[in-house]
Design a protein around this motif. Sequence first.
Motif, PDB file in Angstrom:
ATOM      1  N   GLU A   1     -21.886  22.227 -47.283  1.00 20.36           N
ATOM      2  CA  GLU A   1     -21.654  23.277 -46.398  1.00 20.36           C
ATOM      3  C   GLU A   1     -22.392  24.412 -46.880  1.00 20.36           C
ATOM      4  O   GLU A   1     -22.951  25.396 -46.119  1.00 20.36           O
TER       5      GLU A   1
ATOM      6  N   LEU B   1     -26.171  24.405 -45.713  1.00 18.31           N
ATOM      7  CA  LEU B   1     -26.028  24.830 -44.170  1.00 18.31           C
ATOM      8  C   LEU B   1     -26.019  26.244 -44.110  1.00 18.31           C
ATOM      9  O   LEU B   1     -26.611  26.799 -43.194  1.00 18.31           O
ATOM     10  N   ALA B   2     -25.022  26.863 -44.696  1.00 20.62           N
ATOM     11  CA  ALA B   2     -24.872  28.050 -44.569  1.00 20.62           C
ATOM     12  C   ALA B   2     -26.019  28.958 -45.178  1.00 20.62           C
ATOM     13  O   ALA B   2     -26.300  29.920 -44.349  1.00 20.62           O
TER      14      ALA B   2
ATOM     15  N   ARG C   1     -28.312  28.657 -42.311  1.00 19.85           N
ATOM     16  CA  ARG C   1     -27.827  29.616 -41.141  1.00 19.85           C
ATOM     17  C   ARG C   1     -28.141  31.173 -41.263  1.00 19.85           C
ATOM     18  O   ARG C   1     -28.277  31.806 -40.448  1.00 19.85           O
TER      19      ARG C   1
ATOM     20  N   PRO D   1     -27.709  30.374 -35.942  1.00 20.52           N
ATOM     21  CA  PRO D   1     -26.994  29.157 -35.471  1.00 20.52           C
ATOM     22  C   PRO D   1     -28.030  28.516 -34.731  1.00 20.52           C
ATOM     23  O   PRO D   1     -28.887  28.974 -34.014  1.00 20.52           O
TER      24      PRO D   1
ATOM     25  N   VAL E   1     -31.383  20.700 -39.217  1.00 20.79           N
ATOM     26  CA  VAL E   1     -31.426  20.455 -40.624  1.00 20.79           C
ATOM     27  C   VAL E   1     -31.386  18.925 -40.843  1.00 20.79           C
ATOM     28  O   VAL E   1     -30.638  18.213 -40.312  1.00 20.79           O
TER      29      VAL E   1
ATOM     30  N   THR F   1     -28.260  17.865 -38.218  1.00 23.46           N
ATOM     31  CA  THR F   1     -27.166  18.820 -38.331  1.00 23.46           C
ATOM     32  C   THR F   1     -27.714  20.136 -37.591  1.00 23.46           C
ATOM     33  O   THR F   1     -28.756  20.752 -38.354  1.00 23.46           O
ATOM     34  N   HIS F   2     -27.153  20.836 -36.681  1.00 21.57           N
ATOM     35  CA  HIS F   2     -27.628  22.281 -36.200  1.00 21.57           C
ATOM     36  C   HIS F   2     -26.580  23.083 -36.838  1.00 21.57           C
ATOM     37  O   HIS F   2     -25.582  22.868 -36.494  1.00 21.57           O
ATOM     38  N   THR F   3     -27.116  24.212 -37.587  1.00 22.84           N
ATOM     39  CA  THR F   3     -26.440  25.087 -38.275  1.00 22.84           C
ATOM     40  C   THR F   3     -25.603  25.889 -37.220  1.00 22.84           C
ATOM     41  O   THR F   3     -25.840  26.073 -36.153  1.00 22.84           O
TER      42      THR F   3
END
Length: 122
Positions: A91, A94-95, A98, A103, A107, A120-122
Motif C-alpha cells: 500500500e 501504491l500511495a 497515487r 487515481p 501499476v 493494480t490501478h491506484t
Amino acid sequence: MLPAMSDAASVDPEDRKIITLARSARARNGVPEGAAVRDETGRTYVAGTVALASLELSALRTAVAMAVASGAMSLEAAAVVSAPGPDAPAEADLAAVRDLGGPGTPVFLADPAGEIRSVTHT
C-alpha cells in the motif's frame, strides 16, 4: 486486471518497456525488486530496492522519488518486478504512485521472467 495475464499482446508496448527496465534493474543490481515509472512526457525512471542501515526504500518508492526529483509532474504507469509473493504492491508503494500519478495510474507487478502477475490501478 488484464483479461489474460500471459497475453503479452494485450500489454501496451510502452508498458512492456517499463516492465523490461524494472527486470533489468533487479537483475543488474542483485536486489529483491526492480521498478520503473513513466512520467507525463514519456521519460522513464528506473530503480532497485534501497537497503542501507539508515535508509530502506522499496524499488517503486525509489523510482517515484527519482521522478519527483527530476521534475516529473505526473505518472502514466509504473512497474515492479519481484520474486513470487503478494499479488499486489504494498500500500505504501501504491500511495507513492497515487501521490504523483493520481487515481487510476496502472501499476504492473511482474515476476523475474517478466510475466505479469497483476495490474493494480491506484
